[in-house]
Design a protein around this motif. Structure first.
Motif, PDB file in Angstrom:
ATOM      1  N   PHE A  65     -60.283  22.208  20.965  1.00  0.00           N
ATOM      2  CA  PHE A  65     -60.311  22.511  22.391  1.00  0.00           C
ATOM      3  C   PHE A  65     -60.809  23.928  22.652  1.00  0.00           C
ATOM      4  CE2 PHE A  65     -58.170  18.611  23.260  1.00  0.00           C
ATOM      5  CZ  PHE A  65     -58.490  18.335  24.581  1.00  0.00           C
ATOM      6  N   LYS A  66     -60.545  24.847  21.736  1.00  0.00           N
ATOM      7  CA  LYS A  66     -61.098  26.202  21.873  1.00  0.00           C
ATOM      8  C   LYS A  66     -62.624  26.131  21.854  1.00  0.00           C
ATOM      9  CE  LYS A  66     -57.253  28.469  19.489  1.00  0.00           C
ATOM     10  NZ  LYS A  66     -56.867  29.143  18.222  1.00  0.00           N
ATOM     11  N   GLU A  67     -63.149  25.311  20.961  1.00  0.00           N
ATOM     12  CA  GLU A  67     -64.600  25.145  20.842  1.00  0.00           C
ATOM     13  C   GLU A  67     -65.170  24.520  22.118  1.00  0.00           C
ATOM     14  OE1 GLU A  67     -67.324  22.037  18.404  1.00  0.00           O
ATOM     15  OE2 GLU A  67     -65.909  23.175  17.180  1.00  0.00           O
ATOM     16  N   ILE A  68     -64.469  23.531  22.655  1.00  0.00           N
ATOM     17  CA  ILE A  68     -64.916  22.871  23.884  1.00  0.00           C
ATOM     18  C   ILE A  68     -64.898  23.850  25.048  1.00  0.00           C
ATOM     19  CG2 ILE A  68     -64.346  21.070  25.567  1.00  0.00           C
ATOM     20  CD1 ILE A  68     -63.196  19.458  23.168  1.00  0.00           C
ATOM     21  N   ASP A  69     -63.833  24.643  25.138  1.00  0.00           N
ATOM     22  CA  ASP A  69     -63.725  25.617  26.223  1.00  0.00           C
ATOM     23  C   ASP A  69     -64.804  26.690  26.118  1.00  0.00           C
ATOM     24  OD1 ASP A  69     -61.697  24.329  27.501  1.00  0.00           O
ATOM     25  OD2 ASP A  69     -60.104  25.680  26.879  1.00  0.00           O
ATOM     26  N   TYR A  72     -67.842  25.334  27.768  1.00  0.00           N
ATOM     27  CA  TYR A  72     -67.800  25.438  29.235  1.00  0.00           C
ATOM     28  C   TYR A  72     -68.144  26.860  29.682  1.00  0.00           C
ATOM     29  CZ  TYR A  72     -65.137  21.060  28.972  1.00  0.00           C
ATOM     30  OH  TYR A  72     -64.729  19.784  28.725  1.00  0.00           O
ATOM     31  N   GLU A  73     -67.564  27.824  28.994  1.00  0.00           N
ATOM     32  CA  GLU A  73     -67.773  29.227  29.359  1.00  0.00           C
ATOM     33  C   GLU A  73     -69.244  29.614  29.205  1.00  0.00           C
ATOM     34  OE1 GLU A  73     -64.842  32.926  28.886  1.00  0.00           O
ATOM     35  OE2 GLU A  73     -65.683  32.268  26.979  1.00  0.00           O
ATOM     36  N   ASN A  74     -69.853  29.175  28.123  1.00  0.00           N
ATOM     37  CA  ASN A  74     -71.265  29.480  27.892  1.00  0.00           C
ATOM     38  C   ASN A  74     -72.156  28.755  28.897  1.00  0.00           C
ATOM     39  OD1 ASN A  74     -70.668  31.109  25.693  1.00  0.00           O
ATOM     40  ND2 ASN A  74     -70.802  29.430  24.232  1.00  0.00           N
ATOM     41  N   PHE A  75     -71.796  27.525  29.229  1.00  0.00           N
ATOM     42  CA  PHE A  75     -72.606  26.748  30.168  1.00  0.00           C
ATOM     43  C   PHE A  75     -72.619  27.387  31.547  1.00  0.00           C
ATOM     44  CE2 PHE A  75     -73.008  23.614  33.552  1.00  0.00           C
ATOM     45  CZ  PHE A  75     -74.235  23.057  33.240  1.00  0.00           C
ATOM     46  N   ILE A  76     -71.472  27.807  32.018  1.00  0.00           N
ATOM     47  CA  ILE A  76     -71.382  28.341  33.387  1.00  0.00           C
ATOM     48  C   ILE A  76     -72.226  29.603  33.532  1.00  0.00           C
ATOM     49  CG2 ILE A  76     -69.392  29.914  33.270  1.00  0.00           C
ATOM     50  CD1 ILE A  76     -69.886  27.132  35.869  1.00  0.00           C
ATOM     51  N   LEU A 100     -68.583  15.763  26.002  1.00  0.00           N
ATOM     52  CA  LEU A 100     -67.482  14.979  25.448  1.00  0.00           C
ATOM     53  C   LEU A 100     -67.962  13.614  24.960  1.00  0.00           C
ATOM     54  CD1 LEU A 100     -64.587  15.828  27.928  1.00  0.00           C
ATOM     55  CD2 LEU A 100     -65.065  16.832  25.691  1.00  0.00           C
ATOM     56  N   ARG A 101     -68.895  13.011  25.689  1.00  0.00           N
ATOM     57  CA  ARG A 101     -69.422  11.712  25.272  1.00  0.00           C
ATOM     58  C   ARG A 101     -70.218  11.823  23.971  1.00  0.00           C
ATOM     59  NH1 ARG A 101     -74.309   9.338  28.607  1.00  0.00           N
ATOM     60  NH2 ARG A 101     -75.330  10.882  27.267  1.00  0.00           N
ATOM     61  N   ASP A 102     -71.093  12.841  23.889  1.00  0.00           N
ATOM     62  CA  ASP A 102     -72.031  12.932  22.774  1.00  0.00           C
ATOM     63  C   ASP A 102     -71.503  13.720  21.579  1.00  0.00           C
ATOM     64  OD1 ASP A 102     -73.688  11.515  24.433  1.00  0.00           O
ATOM     65  OD2 ASP A 102     -74.885  13.245  25.047  1.00  0.00           O
ATOM     66  N   ASP A 103     -70.614  14.699  21.823  1.00  0.00           N
ATOM     67  CA  ASP A 103     -70.131  15.536  20.728  1.00  0.00           C
ATOM     68  C   ASP A 103     -68.731  15.163  20.245  1.00  0.00           C
ATOM     69  OD1 ASP A 103     -72.341  17.153  21.989  1.00  0.00           O
ATOM     70  OD2 ASP A 103     -71.837  18.475  20.325  1.00  0.00           O
ATOM     71  N   LEU A 104     -67.877  14.705  21.158  1.00  0.00           N
ATOM     72  CA  LEU A 104     -66.519  14.337  20.758  1.00  0.00           C
ATOM     73  C   LEU A 104     -66.432  12.830  20.524  1.00  0.00           C
ATOM     74  CD1 LEU A 104     -64.090  16.143  20.291  1.00  0.00           C
ATOM     75  CD2 LEU A 104     -63.224  15.482  22.530  1.00  0.00           C
ATOM     76  N   GLY A 105     -66.944  12.060  21.460  1.00  0.00           N
ATOM     77  CA  GLY A 105     -66.960  10.608  21.291  1.00  0.00           C
ATOM     78  C   GLY A 105     -65.709   9.936  21.818  1.00  0.00           C
ATOM     79  N   ARG A 106     -65.857   8.644  22.139  1.00  0.00           N
ATOM     80  CA  ARG A 106     -64.770   7.893  22.755  1.00  0.00           C
ATOM     81  C   ARG A 106     -63.543   7.785  21.840  1.00  0.00           C
ATOM     82  NH1 ARG A 106     -67.322   3.565  24.703  1.00  0.00           N
ATOM     83  NH2 ARG A 106     -66.912   3.643  26.934  1.00  0.00           N
ATOM     84  N   ASP A 107     -63.751   7.477  20.568  1.00  0.00           N
ATOM     85  CA  ASP A 107     -62.619   7.258  19.670  1.00  0.00           C
ATOM     86  C   ASP A 107     -61.762   8.507  19.503  1.00  0.00           C
ATOM     87  OD1 ASP A 107     -63.332   4.642  19.297  1.00  0.00           O
ATOM     88  OD2 ASP A 107     -64.449   5.017  17.444  1.00  0.00           O
ATOM     89  N   LEU A 108     -62.412   9.631  19.293  1.00  0.00           N
ATOM     90  CA  LEU A 108     -61.657  10.864  19.095  1.00  0.00           C
ATOM     91  C   LEU A 108     -60.994  11.310  20.393  1.00  0.00           C
ATOM     92  CD1 LEU A 108     -60.720  13.007  17.205  1.00  0.00           C
ATOM     93  CD2 LEU A 108     -62.851  14.243  17.548  1.00  0.00           C
ATOM     94  N   LEU A 109     -61.691  11.142  21.509  1.00  0.00           N
ATOM     95  CA  LEU A 109     -61.119  11.539  22.790  1.00  0.00           C
ATOM     96  C   LEU A 109     -59.915  10.664  23.139  1.00  0.00           C
ATOM     97  CD1 LEU A 109     -61.646  13.686  24.925  1.00  0.00           C
ATOM     98  CD2 LEU A 109     -62.933  12.005  26.219  1.00  0.00           C
ATOM     99  N   THR A 128     -52.832  24.988  32.222  1.00  0.00           N
ATOM    100  CA  THR A 128     -53.587  25.726  33.241  1.00  0.00           C
ATOM    101  C   THR A 128     -54.057  27.100  32.754  1.00  0.00           C
ATOM    102  OG1 THR A 128     -51.492  26.491  34.198  1.00  0.00           O
ATOM    103  CG2 THR A 128     -52.509  24.546  35.190  1.00  0.00           C
ATOM    104  N   ASP A 129     -53.716  27.443  31.520  1.00  0.00           N
ATOM    105  CA  ASP A 129     -54.231  28.686  30.936  1.00  0.00           C
ATOM    106  C   ASP A 129     -55.537  28.455  30.177  1.00  0.00           C
ATOM    107  OD1 ASP A 129     -52.294  30.481  31.832  1.00  0.00           O
ATOM    108  OD2 ASP A 129     -50.919  29.934  30.218  1.00  0.00           O
ATOM    109  N   ARG A 130     -55.956  27.193  30.099  1.00  0.00           N
ATOM    110  CA  ARG A 130     -57.213  26.886  29.421  1.00  0.00           C
ATOM    111  C   ARG A 130     -58.388  27.489  30.172  1.00  0.00           C
ATOM    112  NH1 ARG A 130     -58.717  20.948  28.619  1.00  0.00           N
ATOM    113  NH2 ARG A 130     -60.528  21.953  27.710  1.00  0.00           N
ATOM    114  N   LYS A 131     -59.449  27.789  29.433  1.00  0.00           N
ATOM    115  CA  LYS A 131     -60.651  28.362  30.050  1.00  0.00           C
ATOM    116  C   LYS A 131     -61.222  27.440  31.116  1.00  0.00           C
ATOM    117  CE  LYS A 131     -62.227  31.182  26.130  1.00  0.00           C
ATOM    118  NZ  LYS A 131     -63.283  31.328  25.093  1.00  0.00           N
TER     119      LYS A 131
END
Length: 202
Positions: A65-69, A72-76, A100-109, A128-131
């Motif tokens: 989740f740190k990687e995912i966040d 988001y931060e880089n995208f914005i 999430l669809r292409d990098d994490l995938g349905r099964d892992l999510l 709510t403290d997540r990035k």
């Protein structure tokens, strides 16, 4: 910048290998069916090495989740500063669903969502403290300050509505398990009425 020692490089490589193997096992077998011993064996590491980097197998998710966040931060940062706040949110959600669809995938999510219900585990999805929450919060606040969004609701209320919409769309994608369910299209369809409802009338 100080370069890493060979020992530090090896430690990073070990952590990455454990992370990747664990996520693959979770995806294939389900979170509850995978043990730390299995992760250690499959990653060709030791139990000691595992616990140097992670306190529990659930921390594997926290690391992801740190990687995912970070994504988001880089995208914005790539969005134009003068873009409307409503468009920033729509673009962020679209990028989220693609990632999430292409990098994490349905099964892992699906495993992530199921694990969120485990008692006494960190509630990452609703933290709510997540990035992600902070990014949405800051965009909504900007929208209110510029007069684009209504002040009839607090920044926190609007942020919770938008993030709930994101989680709800993902949840539907998981439970319907329908290959015709277009995650990106459905997320935009779900989010658009909420955005319209918080915009100030011209």
């Amino acid at each position: 910048m100080t370069s890493l020692t060979p020992r530090q490089v090896k430690a990073q490589q070990t952590k990455k290998r454990i992370l990747e193997v664990a996520l693959e096992l979770f995806s294939k077998k389900g979170f509850d069916q995978v043990t730390v011993d299995e992760i250690v064996s499959a990653s060709n590491t030791s139990k000691g090495a595992f616990y140097v980097h992670f306190n529990s197998k659930y921390e594997i998710f926290l690391e992801k989740f740190k990687e995912i966040d970070d994504f988001y931060e880089n995208f914005i940062e790539t969005l134009p500063k003068d873009m409307k706040c409503s468009e920033k949110i729509m673009n962020l959600v679209k990028s989220q669903m693609l990632y999430l669809r292409d990098d994490l995938g349905r099964d892992l999510l699906r495993t992530v969502y199921m694990s969120a219900l485990i008692p006494n585990q960190p509630k990452t999805l609703s933290n709510t403290d997540r990035k992600l929450f902070k990014i949405i919060h800051s965009i909504v606040q900007e929208g209110q300050e510029k007069g684009e969004f209504t002040n009839h609701f607090s920044v926190k209320e609007i942020t919770m509505l938008i993030t709930r919409c994101m989680r709800g769309t993902l949840y539907d994608w998981l439970i319907f398990n329908d290959e015709n369910f277009d995650l990106i299209e459905e997320s935009q369809k779900f989010l658009r009425p909420i955005i319209v409802s918080i915009q100030n009338e011209k």
